[in-house]
Design an enzyme around this catalytic site. Structure first.
Site, PDB file in Angstrom:
ATOM      1  CB  ALA A   1      -0.900   0.005   1.247  1.00  0.00           C
TER       2      ALA A   1
ATOM      3  CB  ALA B   1       2.860  -8.933   2.481  1.00  0.00           C
TER       4      ALA B   1
ATOM      5  CE1 TYR C   1       6.663  -6.534 -16.554  1.00  0.00           C
ATOM      6  CE2 TYR C   1       4.911  -7.873 -17.493  1.00  0.00           C
ATOM      7  CZ  TYR C   1       5.426  -7.155 -16.447  1.00  0.00           C
ATOM      8  OH  TYR C   1       4.735  -7.074 -15.275  1.00  0.00           O
TER       9      TYR C   1
ATOM     10  CE  LYS D   1       2.896  -8.749 -12.643  1.00  0.00           C
ATOM     11  NZ  LYS D   1       2.358  -8.367 -11.343  1.00  0.00           N
TER      12      LYS D   1
HETATM   13  P1  NAI Z   1       6.058  -0.530  -6.185  1.00  0.00           P
HETATM   14  O1  NAI Z   1       7.464  -0.964  -6.090  1.00  0.00           O
HETATM   15  O2  NAI Z   1       5.766   0.929  -6.311  1.00  0.00           O
HETATM   16  O3  NAI Z   1       5.210  -1.052  -4.901  1.00  0.00           O
HETATM   17  C1  NAI Z   1       5.442  -2.294  -4.307  1.00  0.00           C
HETATM   18  C2  NAI Z   1       4.737  -2.376  -2.958  1.00  0.00           C
HETATM   19  O4  NAI Z   1       4.964  -3.687  -2.410  1.00  0.00           O
HETATM   20  C3  NAI Z   1       5.254  -1.379  -1.887  1.00  0.00           C
HETATM   21  O5  NAI Z   1       4.173  -0.958  -1.090  1.00  0.00           O
HETATM   22  C4  NAI Z   1       6.201  -2.244  -1.043  1.00  0.00           C
HETATM   23  O6  NAI Z   1       6.369  -1.791   0.301  1.00  0.00           O
HETATM   24  C5  NAI Z   1       5.443  -3.561  -1.064  1.00  0.00           C
HETATM   25  N1  NAI Z   1       6.257  -4.729  -0.741  1.00  0.00           N
HETATM   26  C6  NAI Z   1       7.320  -5.248  -1.418  1.00  0.00           C
HETATM   27  N2  NAI Z   1       7.755  -6.367  -0.800  1.00  0.00           N
HETATM   28  C7  NAI Z   1       6.966  -6.573   0.291  1.00  0.00           C
HETATM   29  C8  NAI Z   1       6.890  -7.559   1.301  1.00  0.00           C
HETATM   30  N3  NAI Z   1       7.718  -8.595   1.330  1.00  0.00           N
HETATM   31  N4  NAI Z   1       5.943  -7.420   2.261  1.00  0.00           N
HETATM   32  C9  NAI Z   1       5.086  -6.361   2.266  1.00  0.00           C
HETATM   33  N5  NAI Z   1       5.081  -5.413   1.304  1.00  0.00           N
HETATM   34  C10 NAI Z   1       6.007  -5.516   0.332  1.00  0.00           C
HETATM   35  O7  NAI Z   1       5.440  -1.365  -7.394  1.00  0.00           O
HETATM   36  P2  NAI Z   1       4.271  -1.135  -8.457  1.00  0.00           P
HETATM   37  O8  NAI Z   1       4.878  -0.825  -9.760  1.00  0.00           O
HETATM   38  O9  NAI Z   1       3.194  -0.285  -7.910  1.00  0.00           O
HETATM   39  O10 NAI Z   1       3.734  -2.630  -8.583  1.00  0.00           O
HETATM   40  C11 NAI Z   1       2.589  -3.121  -7.943  1.00  0.00           C
HETATM   41  C12 NAI Z   1       1.968  -4.181  -8.828  1.00  0.00           C
HETATM   42  O11 NAI Z   1       1.531  -3.564 -10.048  1.00  0.00           O
HETATM   43  C13 NAI Z   1       2.953  -5.288  -9.219  1.00  0.00           C
HETATM   44  O12 NAI Z   1       2.285  -6.524  -9.215  1.00  0.00           O
HETATM   45  C14 NAI Z   1       3.345  -4.892 -10.636  1.00  0.00           C
HETATM   46  O13 NAI Z   1       3.769  -5.987 -11.396  1.00  0.00           O
HETATM   47  C15 NAI Z   1       2.021  -4.323 -11.135  1.00  0.00           C
HETATM   48  N6  NAI Z   1       2.115  -3.481 -12.331  1.00  0.00           N
HETATM   49  C16 NAI Z   1       3.045  -2.457 -12.406  1.00  0.00           C
HETATM   50  C17 NAI Z   1       3.162  -1.724 -13.567  1.00  0.00           C
HETATM   51  C18 NAI Z   1       4.189  -0.627 -13.708  1.00  0.00           C
HETATM   52  O14 NAI Z   1       4.473  -0.209 -14.821  1.00  0.00           O
HETATM   53  N7  NAI Z   1       4.724  -0.106 -12.645  1.00  0.00           N
HETATM   54  C19 NAI Z   1       2.295  -1.965 -14.736  1.00  0.00           C
HETATM   55  C20 NAI Z   1       1.285  -2.981 -14.506  1.00  0.00           C
HETATM   56  C21 NAI Z   1       1.234  -3.730 -13.361  1.00  0.00           C
END
Ligand code: NAI
Length: 398
Positions: free
Chosen positions: A48, A111, A234, A243
């Site tokens: 979050a 998590a 990817y 994915k």
């Molecule tokens: P981000 O790196 O901004 O956020 C990741 C979140 O996961 C953070 O809140 C972090 O604290 C948390 N986290 C990581 N490891 C953890 C753990 N062991 N325990 C608890 N929390 C943990 O990443 P983003 O880009 O927002 O990615 C979120 C999802 O969206 C992923 O599944 C990603 O593949 C997907 N996504 C991202 C895109 C992009 O271009 N950034 C495009 C489409 C999907």
């Protein structure tokens, strides 16, 4: 302390608290300006604190007036080390939510572990009773299996053969050819173990078992497809395999959720600069070309625009009859995947090199967005000013 960006590889090891605060406020203001959504009441967001998960938390609270429980893995400030951006984002998010009279609590920890799942379930029982939306938005490089204690690492590699294409060094502003060697079978399996659907399923099983899911509860997780040019690294690479596992898990979860008439689905989102995506080879160059095209067309969206549109036109507000594609996924990547956007982006990608990159692609925007993730690159902040680095997350400090 005067805080400046310190970039190491794909990450910045410092974060500016006031910049992070402004980022959260900016996202909340976007939602405020765009209006209320008749949405969920009690939301659990796993992942979050940054990126898509933070935007989901802000839309839930600010747009729907929902209570939010957030889970993330972030670092508090210590001595000369600033906190991680997700820590500051969450501290200011909570402050803002509490000011608006909304419940907001956060749990900082792994998590993937049973302990954090237990703590979340206890908190839901004690404070909220049940939740009606669960957002699974983790992006993690490693996972410890909670039963065996074994550690798995994810990798960003092609499958079957090496992949060579142009890649950008954002910080030195150079473009060169990069070759990424294919993953081993073990690496393919490990990446799915970390970024596939196994842990999402464990969460939903635990929430059902403990009877903390409301009738008609929904659960979503985010995925990406993207264009031909990033496909080998990817969608057809190790992360894409994970994915696909996540997407097939959604189908299984729909069965699991039958007793509460719940729904699970994967949302295919747009490529955006986040801490997670900056680490993927070749993708940042594609994004810099894509940003140029989408900004010119006026179709560019950030995390908050994407998630606001998801909630207000697909998930809630008397959603349209058919919100799914043929694989029962929700698509919010349609502006990115639009034919003419893809054609123009591909042309730029083909033509760009180190000499013409300033005119051809939107390197400035990409860099700015990267620094902004850490609270830098904002023109409403005087970065010469001394700032306090220690901010508490109200619910963690209780
Ligand atoms: P981000 O790196 O901004 O956020 C990741 C979140 O996961 C953070 O809140 C972090 O604290 C948390 N986290 C990581 N490891 C953890 C753990 N062991 N325990 C608890 N929390 C943990 O990443 P983003 O880009 O927002 O990615 C979120 C999802 O969206 C992923 O599944 C990603 O593949 C997907 N996504 C991202 C895109 C992009 O271009 N950034 C495009 C489409 C999907």
């Amino acid at each position: 302390m005067i805080i400046t960006p310190k970039v190491r590889g794909f990450v910045c090891t410092t974060a500016h608290p006031i910049g992070c605060k402004k980022n959260v406020e900016e996202q909340a203001n976007y939602v405020l300006e765009n209006g209320k959504i008749d949405g969920p009441k009690n939301v659990l967001i796993i992942g979050a604190s940054t990126g898509y998960g933070l935007a989901s938390r802000i839309v839930s609270a600010q747009g729907c007036g929902a209570n939010t429980l957030g889970v993330f893995y972030e670092k508090e400030a210590k001595g000369k080390r600033t906190a991680s951006p997700g820590w500051y984002n969450s501290a200011f998010f909570e402050e803002m939510a509490i000011e608006k009279g909304l419940y907001a609590k956060s749990i900082n920890g792994d998590a993937f572990s049973n302990e954090i799942k237990d703590e979340v379930i206890e908190t839901i029982k004690k404070d909220l009773g049940k939740v009606d939306l669960v957002i699974y938005s983790l992006a993690a490089p490693r996972r410890i299996d909670p039963e065996t204690g074994e550690k798995y690492m994810s990798v960003l590699k092609p499958i079957g053969q090496p992949y060579t294409n142009k890649s950008i060094d954002i910080h030195n502003k150079t473009i060169s050819m990069a070759t990424i060697e294919p993953a081993s079978d073990e690496e393919i399996a490990n990446t799915s173990k970390v970024m596939g659907g196994e842990d999402w399923k464990l969460w939903i099983e635990a929430l059902i078992k403990n009877d903390v899911l409301e009738k008609n509860a929904k659960t979503i997780s985010y995925s990406y497809i993207g264009p031909e040019v990033t496909r080998p690294i990817y969608r057809e690479g190790t992360i894409g395999r994970a994915k696909q596992h996540l997407e097939s898990t959604a189908i299984e979860l729909n069965q699991l959720l039958k007793p509460v008439d719940g729904q699970a689905c994967v949302v295919i989102a747009k490529a955006l600069v986040t801490q997670a995506s900056a680490a993927i080879p070749i993708v940042p160059l594609y994004m810099a070309a894509l940003y140029k095209v989408m900004k010119k067309k006026g179709t560019h969206e950030g995390c908050i625009e994407q998630i606001y549109r998801l909630f207000s036109t697909k998930l809630y507000n008397n959603q349209a009859e058919n919100i799914y594609d043929e694989k029962k996924r929700i698509r919010i990547d349609e502006y990115e995947m639009d034919d003419s956007t893809q054609k123009d982006t591909f042309e730029l990608f083909e033509q760009v090199d180190s000499d013409n990159m300033q005119e051809m692609i939107d390197i400035e925007s990409y860099q700015e967005e990267f620094y902004k993730l850490f609270g830098f690159s904002r023109d409403d902040i005087d970065y010469e000013q001394d700032v306090n680095t220690e901010f508490k997350i109200p619910s963690i400090d209780e």
